[in-house]
Design a protein around this motif. Structure first.
Motif, PDB file in Angstrom:
ATOM      1  N   THR A 431       0.808  -1.337   0.208  1.00  0.00           N
ATOM      2  CA  THR A 431      -0.119  -0.107  -0.091  1.00  0.00           C
ATOM      3  C   THR A 431       0.776   1.205  -0.031  1.00  0.00           C
ATOM      4  OG1 THR A 431      -1.809  -1.216   1.166  1.00  0.00           O
ATOM      5  CG2 THR A 431      -1.858   1.297   1.289  1.00  0.00           C
ATOM      6  N   ASP A 432       0.635   2.329  -1.180  1.00  0.00           N
ATOM      7  CA  ASP A 432       1.511   3.238  -1.079  1.00  0.00           C
ATOM      8  C   ASP A 432       0.929   4.504  -0.159  1.00  0.00           C
ATOM      9  OD1 ASP A 432      -0.769   4.666  -2.384  1.00  0.00           O
ATOM     10  OD2 ASP A 432       0.250   4.252  -4.369  1.00  0.00           O
ATOM     11  N   ALA A 433       1.708   5.676  -0.239  1.00  0.00           N
ATOM     12  CA  ALA A 433       1.292   6.860   0.545  1.00  0.00           C
ATOM     13  C   ALA A 433      -0.098   7.645   0.257  1.00  0.00           C
ATOM     14  CB  ALA A 433       2.273   7.774   0.381  1.00  0.00           C
ATOM     15  N   ASN A 434      -0.606   7.102  -0.935  1.00  0.00           N
ATOM     16  CA  ASN A 434      -2.041   7.590  -1.476  1.00  0.00           C
ATOM     17  C   ASN A 434      -3.231   6.650  -0.926  1.00  0.00           C
ATOM     18  OD1 ASN A 434      -1.215   9.824  -2.781  1.00  0.00           O
ATOM     19  ND2 ASN A 434      -0.592   8.597  -4.523  1.00  0.00           N
ATOM     20  N   GLY A 435      -2.615   5.581  -0.133  1.00  0.00           N
ATOM     21  CA  GLY A 435      -3.639   4.461   0.203  1.00  0.00           C
ATOM     22  C   GLY A 435      -4.020   3.452  -0.735  1.00  0.00           C
ATOM     23  N   CYS A 436      -3.285   3.548  -1.904  1.00  0.00           N
ATOM     24  CA  CYS A 436      -3.511   2.738  -3.111  1.00  0.00           C
ATOM     25  C   CYS A 436      -2.888   1.180  -2.876  1.00  0.00           C
ATOM     26  CB  CYS A 436      -3.416   3.100  -4.246  1.00  0.00           C
ATOM     27  SG  CYS A 436      -4.279   4.683  -4.728  1.00  0.00           S
ATOM     28  N   THR A 437      -3.576   0.045  -2.978  1.00  0.00           N
ATOM     29  CA  THR A 437      -3.027  -1.138  -2.967  1.00  0.00           C
ATOM     30  C   THR A 437      -2.741  -1.863  -3.996  1.00  0.00           C
ATOM     31  OG1 THR A 437      -3.638  -1.110  -0.429  1.00  0.00           O
ATOM     32  CG2 THR A 437      -3.140  -3.144  -1.490  1.00  0.00           C
ATOM     33  N   ASN A 438      -1.778  -2.741  -4.222  1.00  0.00           N
ATOM     34  CA  ASN A 438      -1.784  -3.761  -5.364  1.00  0.00           C
ATOM     35  C   ASN A 438      -1.020  -4.780  -4.765  1.00  0.00           C
ATOM     36  OD1 ASN A 438      -2.025  -4.601  -7.856  1.00  0.00           O
ATOM     37  ND2 ASN A 438      -0.824  -3.308  -8.841  1.00  0.00           N
ATOM     38  N   LYS A 439      -0.965  -5.847  -5.606  1.00  0.00           N
ATOM     39  CA  LYS A 439      -0.196  -7.245  -5.033  1.00  0.00           C
ATOM     40  C   LYS A 439       0.221  -7.753  -6.363  1.00  0.00           C
ATOM     41  CE  LYS A 439      -4.855  -9.358  -4.991  1.00  0.00           C
ATOM     42  NZ  LYS A 439      -5.849 -10.052  -3.984  1.00  0.00           N
TER      43      LYS A 439
END
Length: 544
Positions: A431-439
């Protein structure tokens, strides 16, 4: 005829009577009295001959010049004047207009003087005759009494539409002035600028305005059209009668309208006019611009998030992809879908006739998902069930967590004993600083390693048998090196000729090598391990 006084009709004599037929004066007829001497009766007129009866009189006109006047009082309570025969009148509208005023005799001045207040029995009116003055009828609307009189010491105009009966006729008009007899002062009746017109019958124009131009949105103009049935000029007004022309011609463009408005158009030939045709422009209020009620979950989201936008407005809510022009890509107050990239929509409210303007801008800020990768290090891609739990690595960017099953604990520890044998999924989530998550996902192979475990326990060199054996596309080989050595593993044919090097690197400990055999022809092969003084050789079978 002689009187039959003697009763004997045989000696009666018939006297000759000559009657002169006077030709009527043509229309239009005007009389301003300026060419007559003071105290005279205008040419062709007849009137009472008293001193104060209707006559042309100096300083009784509308511009303090010659006018037509009578002094009414107790000694001259009635006065009349008969105009010359006029006509013939045409079939359309005929009008009789004149200027008049009524002022007290005492202190008479022109201009000036004291305006007379009439009683209910004072009257000045106009009559007409269709039989050369034998019988007269009051002209409707001509009577000046206390209720219709404009009390003023200035001349006022009175215009009368003559009755339809005058059409096609030669007409004689008669003025009548009657004093009340009591309670009213001694006053002058001044008349000037008589103007009689007669018009042919002119049909009202046709309204040819397209229906779409008769209903407009508030704040706009429209163009009205009409067609004349004759050869006259079309003239436009904003009142049903009288008023000032707004324009001429078959078209008329309105000013900006904010309320429903009626215009009128007439066909005019000279001073003659048709009835006016009413054309009403229905002005529909423009809806207020729609407003945003809510963004769910927010107006700033991560790519792929389902966003729901709710708008509030009158009528149908329309969504566009540009601030002007184009066609709606969606209609409705609520729109929902995955957010792909930062973009704007432009929204209007439409009440069925009018659409709000300008369009309301609706913007969603979409943050991209982070680029996440997970590559299993070679030291972790194949492990034994007896291996100790180890910390997972290989996820990028760093700082994420690992998951996949109960065999992963603490977000980053893989336990082979809990995993059991087989290919085990490992998911790396960031999860990045913008709150966006990937995997990203990879797999670790867990196997039972009896021989290699023995070698590891004894701390001796080990080259395991490839598996599966025979193989088709891929084979795995376990090796163990008790101390750091330069390890070289080569693949050879049965004659000992080297086909390729499978592995060459410094190594300590256990390693499971994955060998690609998809390009090898079917047959028997040899693979050899050299590490320091250690050498071992095993066979591998490839089938297709």
């Amino acid at each position: 005829m002689t009187s039959p006084a003697d009763g004997d009709p045989s000696n009666n004599a018939m006297a000759a009577v000559n009657r002169t037929v006077i030709a009527p004066l043509p229309l239009p007829y005007t009389e301003g009295f300026g060419s007559y001497a003071d105290g005279s009766v205008p040419t062709g007129w007849s009137a009472d001959m008293g001193l104060y009866d209707f006559k042309a009189r100096a300083n009784h006109g509308a511009t303090a010049d010659m006018g037509f006047a009578a002094n009414l009082y107790s000694g001259n309570s009635t006065s009349f004047a008969i105009m010359p025969k006029i006509g013939p009148f045409l079939s359309g509208t005929s009008t009789f207009s004149f200027d008049y005023r009524i002022v007290d005799y005492t202190g008479y001045a022109n201009p000036g003087g004291t305006a007379t207040v009439l009683t209910t029995t004072d009257s000045i009116y106009l009559e007409y005759s269709l039989d050369c003055g034998v019988t007269f009828t009051k002209v409707p609307g001509s009577v000046i009494t206390s209720t219709t009189h404009t009390t003023s010491n200035l001349f006022v105009n009175k215009s009368i539409t003559l009755p339809a009966a005058v059409a096609g006729q030669e007409v004689v008009f008669r003025w009548i002035g009657k004093w009340a007899g009591s309670g009213t002062s001694d006053y002058w009746v001044d008349i000037d600028n008589i103007n009689i017109t007669s018009c042919p019958s002119i049909s009202a124009p046709n309204n040819t305005t397209p229906p779409a131009s008769l209903t407009i949105c508030s704040g706009n103009t429209t163009t009205l059209t009409a067609s004349a049935l004759g050869s006259g000029t079309l003239t436009w007004y904003n009142v049903p009668s009288g008023g000032t022309p707004l324009g001429t011609g078959s078209t008329f463009t309105t000013p900006v309208l904010t309320t429903t408005t009626t215009y009128y158009v007439a066909e005019e030939v000279g001073s003659c006019s048709s009835p006016r045709t009413a054309i009403t422009v229905n002005v529909v209020p423009t809806p207020a611009a729609p407003t945003v009620v809510s963004y769910m979950p927010n107006d700033t989201v991560c790519a792929g998030t389902i966003v729901t936008i709710t708008m509030s407005g009158t009528g149908t809510i329309k969504w566009y992809d540009s601030p002007t022009g184009g066609t709606p890509f969606f209609t409705g107050a609520v729109i929902s879908g995955p957010a792909i990239e930062t973009d704007s929509a432009y929204v209007t409210a439409d009440n069925g006739t009018c659409e709000s303007s300008p369009r309301t801008k609706v913007k969603i800020v979409v943050n991209p998902l982070p680029n996440v990768t997970y590559t299993v290090p070679a030291s972790q891609d194949t492990v034994c069930t007896t291996d100790a739990p180890f910390t997972l690595t290989g996820g990028s960017p760093s700082g994420g967590t690992y998951s996949g099953g109960s065999y992963i604990t603490g977000g980053n520890t893989f336990n082979p004993a809990l995993a059991g044998t087989g290919s085990k999924m490992v998911i790396y989530t960031y999860t990045d600083a913008n709150g966006c998550t990937n995997k990203d996902t990879a797999y670790i192979v867990v196997k039972i390693c009896t021989e290699v475990q023995t070698a590891m326990a004894s701390n001796i060199y080990y080259l395991g048998q490839s598996y599966p054996n025979p193989t088709t596309n891929t084979a795995n080989i376990d090796i163990y090196v008790p101390k750091t050595e330069r390890v070289v593993i080569t693949l050879m044919n049965v004659e000992g000729k080297v086909i390729r090097t499978l592995f060459e690197d410094n190594l300590t400990g256990h390693r499971t090598l994955q060998i690609d055999t998809s390009d090898l022809p079917a047959g028997m092969y040899l693979y050899r391990m050299q590490a320091g003084n250690y050498t071992d050789l095993k066979r591998m079978s490839v089938v297709k």
